[in-house]
Structure formats: structure tokens, C-alpha cells
Design an enzyme around this catalytic site. Structure first.
Site, PDB file in Angstrom:
ATOM      1  N   SER A   1       0.852  -1.191   0.000  1.00 45.17           N
ATOM      2  CA  SER A   1       0.000   0.000   0.000  1.00 45.17           C
ATOM      3  C   SER A   1       0.883   1.234   0.000  1.00 45.17           C
ATOM      4  CB  SER A   1      -0.887   0.029   1.249  1.00 45.17           C
ATOM      5  OG  SER A   1      -1.497   1.294   1.405  1.00 45.17           O
TER       6      SER A   1
ATOM      7  N   TYR B   1      -1.865  -0.761  10.442  1.00 48.98           N
ATOM      8  CA  TYR B   1      -1.972  -1.106   9.012  1.00 48.98           C
ATOM      9  C   TYR B   1      -0.693  -0.695   8.279  1.00 48.98           C
ATOM     10  CZ  TYR B   1      -3.856  -1.222   4.214  1.00 48.98           C
ATOM     11  OH  TYR B   1      -4.065  -1.476   2.883  1.00 48.98           O
TER      12      TYR B   1
HETATM   13  P1  NDP Z   1     -11.243  -6.458  -0.224  1.00 50.58           P
HETATM   14  O1  NDP Z   1     -11.576  -6.420   1.226  1.00 50.58           O
HETATM   15  O2  NDP Z   1     -12.193  -5.864  -1.192  1.00 50.58           O
HETATM   16  O3  NDP Z   1     -10.890  -7.962  -0.665  1.00 50.58           O
HETATM   17  C1  NDP Z   1      -9.956  -8.682   0.115  1.00 50.58           C
HETATM   18  C2  NDP Z   1      -9.666 -10.014  -0.525  1.00 50.58           C
HETATM   19  O4  NDP Z   1      -8.693 -10.670   0.296  1.00 50.58           O
HETATM   20  C3  NDP Z   1     -10.886 -10.900  -0.605  1.00 50.58           C
HETATM   21  O5  NDP Z   1     -10.833 -11.684  -1.760  1.00 50.58           O
HETATM   22  C4  NDP Z   1     -10.722 -11.754   0.647  1.00 50.58           C
HETATM   23  O6  NDP Z   1     -11.299 -13.035   0.517  1.00 50.58           O
HETATM   24  C5  NDP Z   1      -9.230 -11.897   0.722  1.00 50.58           C
HETATM   25  N1  NDP Z   1      -8.838 -12.207   2.086  1.00 50.58           N
HETATM   26  C6  NDP Z   1      -8.957 -11.422   3.186  1.00 50.58           C
HETATM   27  N2  NDP Z   1      -8.574 -12.091   4.273  1.00 50.58           N
HETATM   28  C7  NDP Z   1      -8.227 -13.335   3.860  1.00 50.58           C
HETATM   29  C8  NDP Z   1      -7.766 -14.489   4.522  1.00 50.58           C
HETATM   30  N3  NDP Z   1      -7.608 -14.544   5.859  1.00 50.58           N
HETATM   31  N4  NDP Z   1      -7.497 -15.588   3.784  1.00 50.58           N
HETATM   32  C9  NDP Z   1      -7.677 -15.577   2.444  1.00 50.58           C
HETATM   33  N5  NDP Z   1      -8.118 -14.515   1.769  1.00 50.58           N
HETATM   34  C10 NDP Z   1      -8.394 -13.411   2.472  1.00 50.58           C
HETATM   35  O7  NDP Z   1      -9.824  -5.716  -0.330  1.00 50.58           O
HETATM   36  P2  NDP Z   1      -9.091  -5.005  -1.575  1.00 50.58           P
HETATM   37  O8  NDP Z   1      -9.317  -5.734  -2.822  1.00 50.58           O
HETATM   38  O9  NDP Z   1      -9.409  -3.572  -1.491  1.00 50.58           O
HETATM   39  O10 NDP Z   1      -7.564  -5.148  -1.087  1.00 50.58           O
HETATM   40  C11 NDP Z   1      -6.688  -6.135  -1.595  1.00 50.58           C
HETATM   41  C12 NDP Z   1      -5.270  -5.807  -1.149  1.00 50.58           C
HETATM   42  O11 NDP Z   1      -4.943  -4.489  -1.571  1.00 50.58           O
HETATM   43  C13 NDP Z   1      -5.072  -5.822   0.371  1.00 50.58           C
HETATM   44  O12 NDP Z   1      -3.795  -6.344   0.665  1.00 50.58           O
HETATM   45  C14 NDP Z   1      -5.159  -4.358   0.737  1.00 50.58           C
HETATM   46  O13 NDP Z   1      -4.468  -4.066   1.929  1.00 50.58           O
HETATM   47  C15 NDP Z   1      -4.497  -3.730  -0.476  1.00 50.58           C
HETATM   48  N6  NDP Z   1      -4.822  -2.328  -0.673  1.00 50.58           N
HETATM   49  C16 NDP Z   1      -6.106  -1.917  -0.950  1.00 50.58           C
HETATM   50  C17 NDP Z   1      -6.381  -0.583  -1.121  1.00 50.58           C
HETATM   51  C18 NDP Z   1      -7.748  -0.054  -1.412  1.00 50.58           C
HETATM   52  O14 NDP Z   1      -7.937   1.174  -1.379  1.00 50.58           O
HETATM   53  N7  NDP Z   1      -8.739  -0.890  -1.719  1.00 50.58           N
HETATM   54  C19 NDP Z   1      -5.319   0.434  -1.015  1.00 50.58           C
HETATM   55  C20 NDP Z   1      -4.010  -0.102  -0.754  1.00 50.58           C
HETATM   56  C21 NDP Z   1      -3.792  -1.434  -0.590  1.00 50.58           C
HETATM   57  P3  NDP Z   1     -12.619 -13.519   1.347  1.00 50.58           P
HETATM   58  O15 NDP Z   1     -13.624 -12.431   1.298  1.00 50.58           O
HETATM   59  O16 NDP Z   1     -13.021 -14.744   0.633  1.00 50.58           O
HETATM   60  O17 NDP Z   1     -12.155 -13.806   2.725  1.00 50.58           O
END
Ligand code: NDP
Length: 237
Positions: free
Chosen positions: A132, A146
Site C-alpha cells: 500500500s 496497518y
Molecule cells: P477487499 O476487502 O475488497 O478484498 C480482500 C480479498 O482478500 C478478498 O478476496 C478476501 O477473501 C481476501 N482475504 C482477506 N482475508 C483473507 C484471509 N484470511 N485468507 C484468504 N483470503 C483473504 O480488499 P481489496 O481488494 O481492497 O484489497 C486487496 C489488497 O490491496 C489488500 O492487501 C489491501 O491491503 C491492499 N490495498 C487496498 C487498497 C484499497 O484502497 N482498496 C489500497 C491499498 C492497498 P474472502 O472475502 O473470501 O475472505
């Protein structure tokens, strides 16, 4: 045919948001894609059905599940570790168990997944983790824990790039700014404050992030490693 035809790609955390866009992108380019998810079974099944990718239930908070799935899916040409959670709250009020679980998912999982992937990965393989811009800049209160998890990925990538560089394996961090997903909807209560920090005042899309991931996995970036690649509309500028 695309560069990714017949390549094996694993996305840790691919059921929704940025991870799902990465699954769609590599699937469209002909890769053999598998992805993990923890809670969103319906979304994972729908994505698998629409892309032909394989959905695997595996909790990234559990170290041996992470190692097990990477081992079983290997050898991987490309590993993308996207799973992440954002626990953002007053440091003095935040539940320490929630902080530790975030560290398990955001830090321990990427490290162990990357190391396990490298065991079987062919020369020239790619390891990409989703960090991030908050690894570089934390411009508001409540994000200390975070930010700590995302900064940790920077040191990891620098070090693992050294460990695996002799085999041409690259290790890179993609650092999004605000991206429109369930985690950070473009019309959420914090959007205005986020856009104030940005040079281009909109959320990015998950597809835009997937494009950068595909570039870092592709044929033009064999010399790119140990580096952070920020895609943030100037949030951290
Ligand atoms: P979402 O919350 O929309 O999606 C998260 C994804 O990660 C889901 O597919 C979820 O699967 C999966 N996930 C979460 N926890 C677990 C777990 N314990 N085991 C397996 N899978 C898991 O998040 P984003 O798409 O927004 O974020 C994705 C990445 O990008 C993250 O690392 C986030 O920190 C990073 N990021 C996002 C930003 C943003 O503004 N959106 C900005 C900067 C970084 P499920 O629901 O099936 O558990």
C-alpha cells in the site's frame, strides 16, 4: 497467444476486489490460474465459473494453510499475494487480537508464501505482493498498525530479491492508493478526505492495479526486482 499461456499463477486472496481483478486478468491472458479465499464462497465460486480459474478455500491467517496451498499448487510461474485486511482505529482503543490477526494475514502470509513458492519456482519466476502507499505515507490518524504491515513488505521484498535473484526470480511490491473495492468504496465516508491528498482525485480501479501486476509478471520486467511500484493517483506524492 499471450506471454502467460500455460503459465501457472496462484493468487492468495482472489475472491473479491483487487485480487479478483488479478484473477480475471491472468485468466483472460491464458494462464492456468488458482486463487484462495477465506469467507466469500459465493463470490469465489462465481469468479471460478466465469474465468475457469480454480477456487481454493484457505485462510491466510493460518501459516501452515498458506504454506500448504503454495506447495500443493507449485511449481508456480507467478505468485501474487493480495489477501489483506485493514484494521484502522485509534491505537489506544484497537483490539490487540485484531492487530495480531492483521499481521498474520498482511505480513506473515506473504513472507511464508513467497519463500515456499521460491522452493519450486522455475528460473525467471515472479513474486508480487500487494502492499500500500501507506507503506510510504500514513497521512491520517488510526493507521499505525496497518502502515506497519505494509512497510514490512518493503523490507521483505528487498531481502528476498537478493535471496532469489541468482535464479532470475523477481520480488516486487505493488502499492495501491485508494482503489474502489469493498474495503474502500469510492463513495465511502473517507473518500473526500482521501481525494484531498491525491493529484488525480478519484479512486483507482481494481483493473488498473491488475494491469500493473501483469506488467510486473510479464516479459518486459525481468530486470525489475526488490522494488516498490506505487499506483495511487499521487496520494503519496
Ligand atoms: P477487499 O476487502 O475488497 O478484498 C480482500 C480479498 O482478500 C478478498 O478476496 C478476501 O477473501 C481476501 N482475504 C482477506 N482475508 C483473507 C484471509 N484470511 N485468507 C484468504 N483470503 C483473504 O480488499 P481489496 O481488494 O481492497 O484489497 C486487496 C489488497 O490491496 C489488500 O492487501 C489491501 O491491503 C491492499 N490495498 C487496498 C487498497 C484499497 O484502497 N482498496 C489500497 C491499498 C492497498 P474472502 O472475502 O473470501 O475472505
Amino acid at each position: 497467444s499471450s506471454h502467460f499461456t500455460h503459465q501457472k499463477v496462484l493468487v492468495i486472496g482472489g475472491s473479491r476486489g483487487i485480487g479478483a481483478a488479478i484473477v480475471r486478468r491472468f485468466s483472460k491472458e491464458g494462464a492456468d490460474v488458482a486463487f484462495t479465499y477465506a469467507g466469500s464462497k459465493d463470490a469465489a465460486d462465481a469468479l471460478a465459473a466465469s474465468t475457469g480459474a480454480t477456487a481454493i478455500r484457505s485462510d491466510a491467517a493460518v501459516r501452515d494453510e498458506v504454506i500448504g496451498v503454495v506447495k500443493a499448487q507449485g511449481p508456480l510461474d507467478v505468485l501474487v499475494v493480495n489477501a489483506g485486511v485493514a484494521v484502522i482505529d485509534d491505537s489506544l482503543a484497537i483490539d490487540p487480537d485484531a492487530v495480531d490477526r492483521m499481521i498474520d494475514i498482511n505480513v506473515r502470509a506473504p513472507y511464508h508464501a513467497a519463500v515456499e513458492a521460491a522452493r519450486q519456482m522455475p528460473d525467471g519466476g515472479r513474486i508480487i505482493v500487494i502492499g500500500s502507499v501507506n507503506g510510504d505515507r500514513m497521512p491520517f490518524a488510526g493507521g499505525a498498525a496497518y502502515a506497519l504491515t505494509k512497510s514490512a513488505l518493503q523490507g521483505m521484498a528487498r531481502g528476498l530479491a537478493r535471496d532469489f535473484g541468482g535464479r532470475g526470480i523477481t520480488v516486487n511490491v505493488v502499492q495501491p492508493g485508494p482503489i474502489d473495492t469493498d474495503m474502500n468504496p469510492h463513495d465511502g465516508p473517507m473518500s473526500g478526505a482521501m481525494h484531498d491528498f491525491m493529484a488525480i482525485k478519484r479512486h483507482g480501479t481494481a483493473d488498473e492495479v491488475a494491469g500493473m501486476v501483469a506488467y510486473l509478471a510479464g516479459p518486459e520486467t525481468r530486470i525489475v526486482t526488490g522494488a516498490m511500484h506505487t499506483i495511487d493517483g499521487g496520494f503519496g506524492a
